[in-house]
Design a protein around this motif. Sequence first.
Motif, PDB file in Angstrom:
ATOM      1  N   LEU A  62     -24.000  20.529  28.406  1.00 22.70           N
ATOM      2  CA  LEU A  62     -23.141  21.553  27.571  1.00 22.70           C
ATOM      3  C   LEU A  62     -22.217  20.744  26.629  1.00 22.70           C
ATOM      4  N   PHE A  63     -22.612  20.707  25.055  1.00 19.39           N
ATOM      5  CA  PHE A  63     -22.123  20.137  24.181  1.00 19.39           C
ATOM      6  C   PHE A  63     -20.952  20.818  23.552  1.00 19.39           C
ATOM      7  N   ASP A  64     -19.625  19.992  23.563  1.00 19.59           N
ATOM      8  CA  ASP A  64     -18.579  20.183  22.469  1.00 19.59           C
ATOM      9  C   ASP A  64     -19.030  20.038  21.186  1.00 19.59           C
ATOM     10  N   LEU A  65     -18.578  20.401  19.994  1.00 17.80           N
ATOM     11  CA  LEU A  65     -18.958  19.970  18.684  1.00 17.80           C
ATOM     12  C   LEU A  65     -18.196  19.136  17.975  1.00 17.80           C
ATOM     13  N   ASP A  66     -17.140  19.717  17.659  1.00 15.59           N
ATOM     14  CA  ASP A  66     -16.250  18.680  16.820  1.00 15.59           C
ATOM     15  C   ASP A  66     -15.732  17.560  17.805  1.00 15.59           C
ATOM     16  N   GLY A  67     -15.990  16.262  17.382  1.00 13.40           N
ATOM     17  CA  GLY A  67     -15.705  15.140  18.082  1.00 13.40           C
ATOM     18  C   GLY A  67     -16.780  14.637  19.062  1.00 13.40           C
ATOM     19  N   VAL A  68     -17.778  15.451  18.919  1.00  9.99           N
ATOM     20  CA  VAL A  68     -19.054  15.069  19.932  1.00  9.99           C
ATOM     21  C   VAL A  68     -20.301  14.923  19.292  1.00  9.99           C
ATOM     22  N   ILE A  69     -20.482  16.105  18.631  1.00 11.76           N
ATOM     23  CA  ILE A  69     -21.723  16.096  17.717  1.00 11.76           C
ATOM     24  C   ILE A  69     -21.372  15.681  16.145  1.00 11.76           C
ATOM     25  N   THR A  70     -20.155  15.944  15.745  1.00 12.48           N
ATOM     26  CA  THR A  70     -19.897  15.243  14.293  1.00 12.48           C
ATOM     27  C   THR A  70     -18.436  15.249  14.704  1.00 12.48           C
ATOM     28  N   ASP A  71     -18.022  14.676  13.359  1.00 13.36           N
ATOM     29  CA  ASP A  71     -16.326  14.553  13.258  1.00 13.36           C
ATOM     30  C   ASP A  71     -15.799  15.319  12.396  1.00 13.36           C
ATOM     31  N   THR A  72     -15.463  16.553  12.761  1.00 15.92           N
ATOM     32  CA  THR A  72     -14.871  17.425  11.631  1.00 15.92           C
ATOM     33  C   THR A  72     -13.131  17.612  11.674  1.00 15.92           C
ATOM     34  N   ALA A  73     -12.811  16.550  12.730  1.00 17.20           N
ATOM     35  CA  ALA A  73     -11.487  16.553  12.763  1.00 17.20           C
ATOM     36  C   ALA A  73     -10.636  16.459  11.614  1.00 17.20           C
ATOM     37  N   LYS A  74     -11.377  15.533  10.749  1.00 21.86           N
ATOM     38  CA  LYS A  74     -10.680  14.923   9.448  1.00 21.86           C
ATOM     39  C   LYS A  74     -10.519  16.411   8.442  1.00 21.86           C
ATOM     40  N   PHE A  75     -11.581  17.114   8.482  1.00 21.15           N
ATOM     41  CA  PHE A  75     -11.323  18.390   7.760  1.00 21.15           C
ATOM     42  C   PHE A  75     -10.571  19.369   8.083  1.00 21.15           C
ATOM     43  N   HIS A  76     -10.620  19.620   9.452  1.00 22.33           N
ATOM     44  CA  HIS A  76      -9.485  20.447   9.818  1.00 22.33           C
ATOM     45  C   HIS A  76      -8.077  20.024   9.576  1.00 22.33           C
ATOM     46  N   PHE A  77      -7.767  18.805   9.709  1.00 17.10           N
ATOM     47  CA  PHE A  77      -6.451  18.045   9.449  1.00 17.10           C
ATOM     48  C   PHE A  77      -6.189  18.406   8.220  1.00 17.10           C
TER      49      PHE A  77
END
Length: 219
Positions: free
Chosen positions: A6-21
């Motif tokens: 079971l995969f989390d997406l943000d921070g595991v498959i790709t790094d979207t944290a910078k865009f959320h930020f």
Amino acid sequence: MLKAVLFDLDGVITDTAKFHFLAWRDLGAELGITVDEAFNEELKGVSRMDSLERILAFGGLADKYSTAEKEAFCTKKNDHYLELIQEMTPADILPGILPLLEELREVGLKAIVTSASKNAPGILELLQVKDYFDGIVDPASVAAGKPAPDIFLAGAALAGVQPAECIGVEDAASGVEAIKAAGITAVAIGDAEVLAQADRVLADTSALSLAVLRDAWEK
Ligand code: B16
Ligand code: MG
């Protein structure tokens, strides 16, 4: 036997944290609240509305806005976020993820996305990895977000297996808490102190492999 990942997406498959930020920072600025990168850490794995609530509380504006106003703020943030992520390509898949997905496909293990993000299907399309997954849990379909176990229990059900036959992979403390509350083995990506509740912590996704997941599951 281990049957599903079971995969989390943000921070595991790709790094979207910078865009959320960036999107939260700009919305915060409009409301007179400074959202810095340290505070953004607390929003990882947290749903869109819950993130807004945390930002408003942080700025001392918890009771200032109506539900309709808050929904409008969320829509505005998401519109900006969607603009920012359009530049994502398969080059934004984090290291180790594609080889792991190939391995899972080869041996017939199920791969499920258990992300708090309502944008997960669109992001998987941009990354061109959607076909590797057997299902995506719709976060709107579960009663409570992470750290509640609901999304990971729904992920196991979607895979058609028991929670004990799964591994969950997460980068956020709230996500690890959710995995463990679901009775699932947790492999975490990031800081070992922050993610101490996990069964195994890896510094980054490049260390992920089926052998590592099986080892964590068997212990
Ligand atoms: P959206 P994950 C989470 O994804 C993010 O970490 C979190 O920062 C975000 O607020 C949340 O998704 C909701 O995202 O606004 O796109 O629905 O880490 O659970 O994959
Ligand atoms: Mg995450």
